[in-house]
Design a protein around this motif. Structure first.
Motif, PDB file in Angstrom:
ATOM      1  N   ALA A 170       0.821  -1.211   0.000  1.00 42.97           N
ATOM      2  CA  ALA A 170       0.000   0.000   0.000  1.00 42.97           C
ATOM      3  C   ALA A 170       0.858   1.265   0.000  1.00 42.97           C
ATOM      4  O   ALA A 170       0.531   2.243  -0.665  1.00 42.97           O
ATOM      5  N   LEU A 171       1.955   1.245   0.735  1.00 38.14           N
ATOM      6  CA  LEU A 171       2.784   2.441   0.881  1.00 38.14           C
ATOM      7  C   LEU A 171       3.802   2.608  -0.240  1.00 38.14           C
ATOM      8  O   LEU A 171       4.278   3.719  -0.486  1.00 38.14           O
ATOM      9  N   GLY A 172       4.187   1.518  -0.874  1.00 34.90           N
ATOM     10  CA  GLY A 172       5.222   1.589  -1.890  1.00 34.90           C
ATOM     11  C   GLY A 172       6.616   1.728  -1.322  1.00 34.90           C
ATOM     12  O   GLY A 172       7.543   2.146  -2.024  1.00 34.90           O
ATOM     13  N   VAL A 173       6.792   1.395  -0.042  1.00 37.09           N
ATOM     14  CA  VAL A 173       8.111   1.426   0.609  1.00 37.09           C
ATOM     15  C   VAL A 173       8.284   0.125   1.391  1.00 37.09           C
ATOM     16  O   VAL A 173       7.293  -0.520   1.754  1.00 37.09           O
ATOM     17  N   PRO A 174       9.514  -0.289   1.683  1.00 35.14           N
ATOM     18  CA  PRO A 174       9.710  -1.524   2.457  1.00 35.14           C
ATOM     19  C   PRO A 174       9.168  -1.379   3.879  1.00 35.14           C
ATOM     20  O   PRO A 174       9.344  -0.338   4.520  1.00 35.14           O
ATOM     21  N   VAL A 175       8.532  -2.412   4.361  1.00 32.93           N
ATOM     22  CA  VAL A 175       8.066  -2.487   5.749  1.00 32.93           C
ATOM     23  C   VAL A 175       8.611  -3.785   6.331  1.00 32.93           C
ATOM     24  O   VAL A 175       8.422  -4.854   5.746  1.00 32.93           O
TER      25      VAL A 175
END
Length: 513
Positions: A170-175
């Protein structure tokens, strides 16, 4: 600055397929819906031009040249056009997304002109809006990302790794499933199986608000919130029941475990933690359980790929825990039998965990490690082996089950009535003294016999003075009348001592005459 590579992971744009050309050549400035190919030469620099009308195959080269001359970042063909490429005869390979091959000249022009060629279907006007929203990075984009996470996270309830993947998508960044470091955003939530912590890169503005909101939702879901709350809270209780219930109930408990998501059919290794605080074990071990599960899951998730698709099978170890029999049992489960690398990593994690827990908890914690066994009965077997390992060595902080299988053979041998009766007869006078007085005598006798009747070597192994060893052996001989010079008596006593110290022997019935 937003590049196409980042843009294609934004909400509303994941259906766009990459056909050719670079995704990181130019920053994207906006989107434009164009009905005529001839107007490509007037496209603003950095724009994503969405063509609503088909472009004949013979004119596709011309369209790319015009887009490149204008400085456009990408040209989006309708899905029908992307499909039409399937009829093009070419020596080129299939593109990375699995679409039909494009002519070599088209690929070369897209790469040389630094223009990405994309394909999309559905509502093209909504596609333009999604691009504009992602480029602006405003409140609307943040809200869209939060909404997408809210739709996907209920299905990841109780699963930290899967929740992290949904959030990353959803964020388009690594979590990642770990504590946030300096310069990172983080969120945590306390669940029934320990604290769940998530970390992601720190962003500014509306993107930062989206990261914080999505991380908070993901942490709550991963800790067992939403639809998964009741099953997650029940898994620990069910595991405790599996460990202590009669054998004939295990089949029914296994069925309940499968319904709750407890991986009873996998390959299990049990860790058993005991404390030196008799009567207060559960009060001491409950916070230990929360911290231990958090650490073990963080370490395990560090080997995974947070960007993988939700629900993908990683093959990684899964951890569950239960308080039972005055001990904490941590259960490691693999979908397949753990190999040498998994066993090595488990050993490292057990040592790291024990060292961390010793620093944070004043109680005298010790850990026994069972062998690897499959299925619901394997859970019980590994837990018994971990308990037997702890009783075999009283001083070591971590004790691993006998790899040669002696403890297992001894446990199976002692199940027979004749063996139990023999142990009772041999050591009954010693065991009648009570556990606190009997255990030092039995442990000293075992060490003495294991070291070929050598008081000096037994004293060294037990960290006692040899006179203390001699006094205890004389006391055992007085109570039992055993002839320690007889090899058969020595062997019988060795087996009896191991059975008692492994926890398989019951105290004698002192009411009998």
């Amino acid at each position: 600055m937003v590049l196409l590579a980042d843009l294609l992971s934004a909400p509303g744009l994941r259906g766009v397929r990459h056909l050719a050309g670079p995704l990181d050549a130019l920053p994207v400035t906006g989107a434009r819906l164009e009905t005529r190919r001839e107007r490509l030469a007037q496209a603003p620099a950095g724009s994503v031009v969405v063509l609503t009308a088909p472009v004949p195959g013979s004119l596709l080269d011309v369209a790319l040249r015009e887009a490149a001359a204008a400085g456009a970042a990408a040209v989006v063909l309708t899905e029908a056009e992307g499909g039409a490429r399937a009829d093009a005869r070419t020596d080129a390979g299939v593109d990375p997304e699995g679409a039909a091959p494009l002519p070599v000249t088209v690929r070369a022009l897209a790469q040389r002109g630094r223009v990405a060629l994309l394909a999309a279907g559905g509502d093209l006007a909504a596609l333009v809006v999604a691009v504009e929203r992602a480029v602006a990075g405003d409140a609307a984009d943040a809200l869209a990302r939060v909404a997408e996470a809210a739709d996907g996270l209920p299905g990841a309830a109780g699963d930290p790794v899967r929740a992290a993947r949904v959030a990353a998508r959803a964020l388009g960044v690594p979590v990642e499933v770990r504590a946030a470091g300096p310069g990172e955003a983080g969120a945590s939530a306390a669940g029934p199986d320990g604290e769940v912590r998530l970390a992601a890169p720190l962003c500014r503005g509306h993107a930062g608000e989206a990261v914080r909101s999505v991380l908070a939702m993901a942490a709550l879901a991963a800790a067992g919130g939403g639809r998964g709350d009741v099953p997650v809270r029940s898994r620990g209780r069910l595991l405790a029941e599996i460990l202590v219930a009669p054998r004939e109930r295990t089949a029914r408990l296994a069925a309940r475990g499968r319904a709750l998501g407890l991986p009873v059919d996998g390959h299990h290794v049990a860790l058993r933690f005991e404390t030196g605080a008799p009567g207060e074990s559960y009060q001491v071990l409950e916070p230990v359980m929360s911290e231990a599960l958090t650490l073990l899951r963080d370490w395990s998730a560090g080997t995974g790929d947070p960007s993988a698709a939700p629900g993908a099978e990683t093959g990684a170890v899964r951890w569950n825990a239960a308080l039972a029999d005055e001990a904490l049992v941590l259960l490691a489960t693999w979908p397949a039998e753990p190999g040498s690398e998994e066993r090595r990593r488990l050993g490292e994690d057990v040592r790291r965990l024990t060292a961390r827990l010793e620093r944070g908890h004043p109680a005298d914690l010790r850990c026994g490690v069972g062998g690897a066994h499959r299925g619901v009965l394997g859970v019980r077997t590994s837990a018994r082996e971990a308990a037997a390992a702890l009783r075999r060595e009283a001083d070591a902080p971590v004790v691993v089950h006998d790899a040669a299988g002696l403890d297992r053979m001894l446990t199976e041998w002692y199940v027979s009535d004749s063996a139990r009766e023999a142990v009772g007869e041999l050591l009954a006078p010693v065991l009648a003294l009570g556990p606190h007085r009997a255990e030092p005598l039995v442990r000293t006798l075992q060490a003495y016999l294991d070291h070929n009747n050598s008081p000096a070597r037994a004293a060294e192994a037990l960290h006692l003075h040899r006179n203390a060893v001699g006094a205890r052996i004389r006391r055992v001989v007085e109570l039992t009348g055993a002839d320690l010079a007889d090899p058969e008596v020595r062997l019988a006593l060795q087996l009896a001592c191991r059975a008692v110290l492994a926890g398989t022997a019951a105290p004698p019935d002192v009411s009998r005459p």
